[in-house]
Enzyme design. Structure first.
Site, short mmCIF file in Angstrom:
data_model
loop_
_atom_site.label_atom_id
_atom_site.label_comp_id
_atom_site.label_asym_id
_atom_site.label_seq_id
_atom_site.Cartn_x
_atom_site.Cartn_y
_atom_site.Cartn_z
N GLU A 1 13.56 -5.81 -9.75
CA GLU A 1 12.70 -4.99 -10.60
C GLU A 1 13.57 -3.92 -11.25
OE1 GLU A 1 9.30 -3.97 -7.91
OE2 GLU A 1 8.26 -5.41 -9.19
N PRO B 1 6.37 -12.35 5.74
CA PRO B 1 5.42 -13.46 5.99
C PRO B 1 4.51 -13.74 4.78
CG PRO B 1 5.48 -11.98 7.87
CD PRO B 1 6.30 -11.33 6.80
N GLU C 1 -5.51 -3.99 -0.59
CA GLU C 1 -6.89 -3.63 -0.25
C GLU C 1 -6.96 -2.27 0.45
OE1 GLU C 1 -5.05 -6.10 0.74
OE2 GLU C 1 -5.29 -6.60 2.87
N GLU D 1 9.47 -8.89 -3.76
CA GLU D 1 10.00 -7.62 -3.25
C GLU D 1 9.47 -7.45 -1.84
OE1 GLU D 1 12.11 -5.61 -4.45
OE2 GLU D 1 12.25 -6.16 -6.55
N PRO E 1 -4.10 -4.63 -6.43
CA PRO E 1 -3.51 -3.67 -5.49
C PRO E 1 -3.75 -4.13 -4.06
CG PRO E 1 -5.26 -2.66 -6.84
CD PRO E 1 -5.32 -4.13 -7.08
N SER F 1 5.18 -7.99 2.61
CA SER F 1 6.00 -8.33 3.77
C SER F 1 6.61 -9.73 3.62
CB SER F 1 5.13 -8.29 5.03
OG SER F 1 4.10 -9.24 4.89
N TRP G 1 0.79 -1.23 0.00
CA TRP G 1 0.00 0.00 0.00
C TRP G 1 0.82 1.28 0.00
CZ3 TRP G 1 1.93 1.68 4.48
CH2 TRP G 1 2.12 0.78 5.53
N GLU H 1 11.10 -5.13 11.29
CA GLU H 1 10.69 -4.03 10.42
C GLU H 1 9.49 -3.32 11.06
OE1 GLU H 1 8.59 -4.90 6.69
OE2 GLU H 1 9.86 -3.43 5.70
N GLY I 1 14.02 -10.86 -0.52
CA GLY I 1 13.45 -11.05 -1.84
C GLY I 1 14.19 -11.96 -2.78
P1 NAD Z 1 1.38 -7.43 3.04
O1 NAD Z 1 2.39 -8.51 2.95
O2 NAD Z 1 0.45 -7.43 4.18
O3 NAD Z 1 0.48 -7.42 1.72
C1 NAD Z 1 1.02 -7.30 0.44
C2 NAD Z 1 0.02 -7.74 -0.60
O4 NAD Z 1 -0.15 -9.16 -0.51
C3 NAD Z 1 -1.38 -7.14 -0.41
O5 NAD Z 1 -1.90 -6.82 -1.69
C4 NAD Z 1 -2.17 -8.29 0.21
O6 NAD Z 1 -3.54 -8.25 -0.07
C5 NAD Z 1 -1.53 -9.48 -0.48
N1 NAD Z 1 -1.65 -10.77 0.22
C6 NAD Z 1 -1.73 -10.99 1.55
N2 NAD Z 1 -1.80 -12.31 1.79
C7 NAD Z 1 -1.74 -12.94 0.60
C8 NAD Z 1 -1.75 -14.32 0.19
N3 NAD Z 1 -1.84 -15.30 1.07
N4 NAD Z 1 -1.67 -14.60 -1.13
C9 NAD Z 1 -1.56 -13.61 -2.04
N5 NAD Z 1 -1.56 -12.29 -1.71
C10 NAD Z 1 -1.64 -11.96 -0.41
O7 NAD Z 1 2.22 -6.07 2.95
P2 NAD Z 1 1.70 -4.59 3.13
O8 NAD Z 1 1.40 -4.40 4.60
O9 NAD Z 1 0.68 -4.26 2.12
O10 NAD Z 1 3.01 -3.75 2.76
C11 NAD Z 1 4.05 -3.53 3.64
C12 NAD Z 1 5.18 -4.51 3.40
O11 NAD Z 1 5.58 -4.47 2.04
C13 NAD Z 1 6.43 -4.16 4.20
O12 NAD Z 1 6.99 -5.34 4.70
C14 NAD Z 1 7.34 -3.56 3.16
O13 NAD Z 1 8.71 -3.64 3.47
C15 NAD Z 1 6.99 -4.33 1.95
N6 NAD Z 1 7.38 -3.60 0.73
C16 NAD Z 1 8.41 -4.07 -0.04
C17 NAD Z 1 8.82 -3.38 -1.16
C18 NAD Z 1 9.97 -3.86 -2.02
O14 NAD Z 1 10.04 -3.46 -3.17
N7 NAD Z 1 10.87 -4.68 -1.53
C19 NAD Z 1 8.14 -2.21 -1.54
C20 NAD Z 1 7.09 -1.77 -0.75
C21 NAD Z 1 6.71 -2.48 0.39
#
Ligand code: NAD
Length: 485
Positions: A459, A232, A180, A251, A178, A230, A153, A382, A455
């Protein structure tokens, strides 16, 4: 022009908006005020199926077009994005709460850069001729098929483009889901691509949380998954993709070190540490949140940091003079506040901020802890918010070992005026995206991504092509076949 925050419909499938109100309601909240600014619905199984079947049908023909033809569409889309930068930036600010002073410069513009860069590269994608001493061979760079992009997000427009542009340049279709929390911006990317001439079905956007993401990742018609999220979630998505041997790009998160030697230019080091921790209110994956400061300049660094943080302009993100906005969600604010409480409890010294800013929005003060120890939770996990942990160090060898002592490996930064040392230390950092006397620059020409738990794959830059295409090799015999029977 300004966009309505309420989109025409929740999804964009097969070249047009699509609604299915049977899907779970998602309320989109403007983080600066807490107001609901749009309502969309999560994709139902019917919407997921429509997205996949239209992508699959459209991809075959797209892959037969010349790279130049594909690239032209992407470059046209880049131009449209730049023309609409102001409206797109406003929408990004509504979606995320990031101030206009940021979104005007790093979101739609960065998305446009990716479309332009991969648009330019598309026509240059070729295979190789291999001389085999009489016989010969050649390679063909082929599309993977249907690619799925799943976003975090913090940078909804940028992520939608960083995944979409290389995928489309290589002849794939993309289905983007995207986060949610920020469902609005990717719909505009889809709209603009179609306006630029992209055939229907090649860039679909569908909404939903993890369950919709999981439905895409496990679908047998999907060939590749690129996740920004993330660790997890990355673990789950990588495992699910492995079941049908899909290609992946991951990523993920980080807890990156920023090392400041005592010969560094103080103003630049403080500026770098600010960029590494407080841009986008700290919601940047590559942030250098473990700031190792050599003992000789520690107090001078902390003093100057506090002076500069006191000048941050916090407030209405639509005011272009504001440079520090809210957390993207109430939930994220609670997570960050719990880490701040943990830092205090663990005995770190709070030297700046540390409190919520009262009001309807999800604001937190920029926060700095000093005297942080390596084993404290705020130095290991983090936080994804505006919380800097300052740690002391005495010598180079010690700081290298401590900087690398983490499961993450996204980024690392070094500030020093001794360039030999700068390159030596960067060379030893276990991290994918590094910065020397700078922090958090992410031009499209440079690969971006992490090692260790942060990761898989990269990209941007030419290397992204490897992650959105595969190579077919063809052996050509020029003489008779010699067989044993
Ligand atoms: P998140 O892991 O909670 O969610 C990321 C995406 O995955 C969301 O669209 C979510 O709906 C989806 N998702 C969740 N469970 C899923 C599943 N079981 N199967 C498929 N999709 C699923 O992360 P967030 O809270 O949206 O973003 C923050 C995290 O993203 C932080 O850890 C941050 O470091 C990381 N991040 C990494 C980069 C990078 O380029 N390395 C860039 C931006 C953010």
């Amino acid at each position: 022009m300004a966009y309505n925050t309420q989109p025409t419909a929740s999804h964009f499938v097969n070249g047009t908006y699509l609604e299915d109100t049977d899907g779970e309601l998602i309320e989109v909240v403007y983080p600066a005020t807490g107001a609901v600014i749009a309502r969309v619905h999560a994709a139902t199984p019917a919407v997921v199926a429509a997205a996949i079947s239209s992508a699959k049908a459209a991809q075959k023909e797209w892959a037969t077009k010349s790279g130049t033809e594909r690239g032209r569409v992407l470059r046209r889309a880049a131009d449209i994005m730049r023309e609409r930068n102001h409206a797109l930036s406003q929408l990004e600010t509504y979606d995320t709460g990031k101030p206009m002073s940021e979104t005007l410069y790093v979101d739609a513009t960065s998305g446009a850069d990716a479309l332009e860069y991969f648009g330019g590269l598309a026509g240059a994608l070729t295979g190789e001729h291999v001389n085999l001493g009489g016989d010969w061979g050649y390679t063909v760079r082929e599309a993977l098929g249907v690619c799925v992009g799943i976003g975090a997000w913090n940078y909804p427009t940028q992520i939608a483009c960083w995944k979409g542009a290389p995928a489309l340049a290589c002849g794939n279709a993309m289905i983007f889901k995207p986060s949610e929390t920020t469902p609005l911006c990717a719909l505009k990317v889809a709209e603009i691509l179609v306006e630029a001439g992209l055939p229907a079905g090649l860039y679909n956007v569908i909404q939903g949380a993890g369950a919709v993401g999981a439905a895409l990742v496990t679908d047998p018609d999907v060939d590749k998954v690129s996740l920004t999220g993330s660790v997890p979630t990355g673990r789950k998505v990588y495992a699910a993709a492995a079941d049908s041997m899909k290609h992946v790009t991951m990523e993920l998160g980080g807890k990156s070190p920023l090392i400041i030697f005592d010969d560094a230019d103080l103003e630049n080091a403080v500026g770098g540490a600010i960029l590494a921790n407080f841009y986008s209110s700290g919601q940047v994956c590559s942030n250098g949140t473990r700031v190792f400061v050599q003992k000789g300049i520690k107090e001078a660094f902390l003093k100057r940091l506090a002076e500069r943080l006191a000048t941050a302009k916090i407030g209405d993100p639509m005011d272009e003079t504001v440079n520090f906005g809210p957390m993207t969600s109430q939930h994220q604010r609670e997570i960050v506040m719990s880490y701040i409480a943990k830092g205090k409890e663990e005995g770190a010294r709070l030297v700046f901020g540390g409190a919520k800013i009262e009001g309807d929005g999800f604001f937190i003060q920029p926060t700095v802890f000093a005297d942080v120890k390596d084993d404290m939770v705020i130095a290991r996990e983090e936080i994804f918010g505006p919380v800097m942990a300052v740690l002391d160090f005495e010598d180079e060898e010690d700081v290298i070992a401590r900087a690398n002592d983490t499961e993450f490996g996204l980024s690392a930064g070094v500030f020093t005026s001794d360039l030999t040392r700068g390159h030596r230390v960067i060379g030893l950092m276990e991290a994918g995206s590094c910065f020397l006397n700078s922090y958090n620059d992410a031009p499209v020409e440079m690969p971006f991504g992490g090692s260790k738990m942060s990761g898989v794959g990269r990209e941007n830059a030419k290397v992204a092509i490897e992650h959105y295409s595969q190579v077919k090799s063809v052996y050509v015999r020029m003489g008779d076949v010699e067989s044993p029977f």
